[in-house]
Design a protein around this motif. Structure first.
Motif, PDB file in Angstrom:
ATOM      1  N   UNK A   1       0.853  -1.194   0.000  1.00 42.61           N
ATOM      2  CA  UNK A   1       0.000   0.000   0.000  1.00 42.61           C
ATOM      3  C   UNK A   1       0.885   1.239   0.000  1.00 42.61           C
ATOM      4  N   UNK A   2       0.331   2.377  -0.402  1.00 51.78           N
ATOM      5  CA  UNK A   2       1.095   3.623  -0.306  1.00 51.78           C
ATOM      6  C   UNK A   2       1.453   3.913   1.150  1.00 51.78           C
ATOM      7  N   UNK A   3       2.561   4.582   1.357  1.00 52.01           N
ATOM      8  CA  UNK A   3       3.049   4.861   2.719  1.00 52.01           C
ATOM      9  C   UNK A   3       1.962   5.475   3.605  1.00 52.01           C
TER      10      UNK A   3
ATOM     11  N   UNK B   1       3.482 -16.910   0.028  1.00 53.41           N
ATOM     12  CA  UNK B   1       3.809 -15.486   0.007  1.00 53.41           C
ATOM     13  C   UNK B   1       3.605 -14.888  -1.384  1.00 53.41           C
ATOM     14  N   UNK B   2       4.006 -15.643  -2.400  1.00 52.58           N
ATOM     15  CA  UNK B   2       3.832 -15.161  -3.773  1.00 52.58           C
ATOM     16  C   UNK B   2       2.342 -14.989  -4.084  1.00 52.58           C
ATOM     17  N   UNK B   3       1.534 -15.935  -3.613  1.00 54.11           N
ATOM     18  CA  UNK B   3       0.087 -15.868  -3.831  1.00 54.11           C
ATOM     19  C   UNK B   3      -0.497 -14.616  -3.168  1.00 54.11           C
ATOM     20  N   UNK B   4       0.025 -14.325  -1.985  1.00 53.28           N
ATOM     21  CA  UNK B   4      -0.440 -13.138  -1.250  1.00 53.28           C
ATOM     22  C   UNK B   4      -0.051 -11.857  -2.000  1.00 53.28           C
ATOM     23  N   UNK B   5       1.139 -11.855  -2.595  1.00 44.10           N
ATOM     24  CA  UNK B   5       1.622 -10.655  -3.291  1.00 44.10           C
ATOM     25  C   UNK B   5       0.952 -10.470  -4.651  1.00 44.10           C
ATOM     26  N   UNK B   6       0.662 -11.590  -5.306  1.00 44.87           N
ATOM     27  CA  UNK B   6       0.080 -11.542  -6.660  1.00 44.87           C
ATOM     28  C   UNK B   6      -1.117 -12.480  -6.737  1.00 44.87           C
ATOM     29  N   UNK B   7      -2.237 -12.136  -6.089  1.00 42.81           N
ATOM     30  CA  UNK B   7      -3.361 -13.079  -6.001  1.00 42.81           C
ATOM     31  C   UNK B   7      -3.963 -13.448  -7.357  1.00 42.81           C
TER      32      UNK B   7
ATOM     33  N   UNK C   1      10.391  -0.304  -6.119  1.00 43.99           N
ATOM     34  CA  UNK C   1       9.266   0.396  -6.746  1.00 43.99           C
ATOM     35  C   UNK C   1       8.149   0.601  -5.722  1.00 43.99           C
ATOM     36  N   UNK C   2       7.113   1.300  -6.162  1.00 39.53           N
ATOM     37  CA  UNK C   2       6.066   1.784  -5.250  1.00 39.53           C
ATOM     38  C   UNK C   2       5.302   0.665  -4.551  1.00 39.53           C
ATOM     39  N   UNK C   3       4.815   0.982  -3.364  1.00 36.97           N
ATOM     40  CA  UNK C   3       3.807   0.215  -2.600  1.00 36.97           C
ATOM     41  C   UNK C   3       4.305  -1.080  -1.958  1.00 36.97           C
ATOM     42  N   UNK C   4       5.618  -1.340  -2.002  1.00 35.64           N
ATOM     43  CA  UNK C   4       6.104  -2.572  -1.379  1.00 35.64           C
ATOM     44  C   UNK C   4       6.345  -2.402   0.123  1.00 35.64           C
TER      45      UNK C   4
ATOM     46  N   UNK D   1       1.386  -0.670  13.126  1.00 34.56           N
ATOM     47  CA  UNK D   1       1.864  -1.887  13.817  1.00 34.56           C
ATOM     48  C   UNK D   1       2.321  -2.980  12.844  1.00 34.56           C
ATOM     49  N   UNK D   2       1.656  -3.084  11.694  1.00 34.19           N
ATOM     50  CA  UNK D   2       2.060  -4.119  10.726  1.00 34.19           C
ATOM     51  C   UNK D   2       3.425  -3.800  10.118  1.00 34.19           C
ATOM     52  N   UNK D   3       3.663  -2.501   9.874  1.00 31.44           N
ATOM     53  CA  UNK D   3       4.997  -2.081   9.394  1.00 31.44           C
ATOM     54  C   UNK D   3       6.054  -2.552  10.384  1.00 31.44           C
ATOM     55  N   UNK D   4       5.802  -2.293  11.674  1.00 29.85           N
ATOM     56  CA  UNK D   4       6.773  -2.666  12.722  1.00 29.85           C
ATOM     57  C   UNK D   4       6.972  -4.191  12.748  1.00 29.85           C
ATOM     58  N   UNK D   5       5.863  -4.930  12.640  1.00 33.11           N
ATOM     59  CA  UNK D   5       5.958  -6.390  12.712  1.00 33.11           C
ATOM     60  C   UNK D   5       6.744  -6.942  11.522  1.00 33.11           C
ATOM     61  N   UNK D   6       6.515  -6.329  10.368  1.00 31.94           N
ATOM     62  CA  UNK D   6       7.213  -6.805   9.162  1.00 31.94           C
ATOM     63  C   UNK D   6       8.724  -6.600   9.301  1.00 31.94           C
ATOM     64  N   UNK D   7       9.100  -5.439   9.801  1.00 34.60           N
ATOM     65  CA  UNK D   7      10.537  -5.192  10.001  1.00 34.60           C
ATOM     66  C   UNK D   7      11.092  -6.108  11.093  1.00 34.60           C
ATOM     67  N   UNK D   8      10.277  -6.400  12.073  1.00 32.56           N
ATOM     68  CA  UNK D   8      10.739  -7.260  13.161  1.00 32.56           C
ATOM     69  C   UNK D   8      11.016  -8.676  12.647  1.00 32.56           C
TER      70      UNK D   8
END
Ligand code: NAP
Length: 251
Positions: free
Chosen positions: A111-113, A207-213, A163-166, A119-126
């Motif tokens: 999603x755009x920043x 994970x790929x399915x989640x990124x490119x359903x 690129x954008x939205x990752x 909290x999800x941003x934090x969890x992903x980095x964690x």
């Protein structure tokens, strides 16, 4: 140097090695655990679902591989003490570690920043960045003591073409590349310890399915087909290869 993407390990190329693979209950981690055990390694299976890890355990034993060890831990919830305990458990059970593959990862929001769930941003980095750091830190004495150790971080194509939205996923993978290069530089004087990263490329996983359903999954390679680079890096033929970022697939 042979092309690691077409590497064929000698039979039992990983015999005598103890290798920890994170996220070994599914996807690429599971495929790598099975292939490493088939090549003679004793694998330590990390994951968050004991049920999934037990299935991998059963497959390895049924195929005649060395009995693996299971280390369940949810990286989202774990703090430094849990990582320290995990390394202590490996020390107690095996007294050695010859390979560590940081494979577990989560996608986070695409999603755009300004719309990112904080909290999800934090969890992903964690999960994607702090966990590999903490695990590396606590496993470091074991890796340094091994006569031939390989540390592998998991990168992504998003690093090659940001690129954008990752979101946090892209940031975590770019930071992972930096961590790998920094660490490789720090251990330059230790020829028995190599540090590299791999970009698996497109692989047919959850994970790929989640990124490119909407993607046609039949066009994607199975996890079991992209493993030669990992097996090359884990085994004796890559001794001295360090500080490099590998693509597991052409293009
Ligand atoms: P996957 O099938 O979704 O596997 C991810 C693994 O990470 C699973 O075993 C998962 O456990 C584990 N994991 C996720 N969150 C965790 C947490 N909080 N604590 C502990 N373990 C956790 O995905 P994959 O495609 O195999 O991904 C493996 C690696 O390859 C990742 O680092 C990913 O970024 C990278 N990658 C994949 C692709 C691709 O196309 N597939 C491309 C580039 C990079 P559960 O089984 O319990 O969910």
């Amino acid at each position: 140097m042979t092309d690691p993407r077409t590497y064929v390990p000698a039979p039992q190329a990983l015999a005598g090695r103890v290798i920890l693979i994170t996220g070994a209950g599914d996807g690429i981690g599971k495929a790598l655990a099975l292939a490493s055990a088939a090549a003679g390694a004793t694998v330590i299976l990390h994951g968050r679902s004991v049920r999934k890890l037990e299935k991998v355990y059963d497959e390895i034993v049924a195929a005649g591989g060395a009995r693996p060890s299971l280390l369940p831990l949810d990286f989202e919830k774990a703090g430094p003490a849990e990582y320290e305990a995990l390394a202590a458990a490996i020390t107690k059970e095996f007294g050695r570690l010859d390979g560590l593959v940081h494979n577990a990862g989560m996608l986070g929001d695409r999603a755009p920043i300004e719309h990112h769930d904080i909290p999800k941003w934090m969890r992903t980095l964690h999960v994607n960045l702090n966990a590999p750091f903490l695990l590396t830190r606590y496993c470091f004495p074991l890796l340094k003591a091994s006569p031939d150790a390989s540390l592998i971080f998991t990168s992504s194509g998003v690093v090659r073409h940001p690129s954008a939205y990752w979101g946090a996923y892209l940031v975590s993978k770019c930071a992972t590349e930096g961590l790998m290069q920094m660490l490789a530089d720090e251990v330059e004087s230790l020829p028995q310890l190599r540090v590299n990263s791999v970009n698996p490329g497109k692989v047919r996983t959850n994970m790929r399915l989640q990124a490119y359903p909407g993607e046609d999954r039949s066009t994607l390679p199975e996890a079991s087909s992209i493993l030669p680079t990992y097996l090359y890096l884990l085994g004796p033929d890559s001794r001295g290869v360090t500080g490099r970022s590998f693509d597991c697939q052409p293009g």
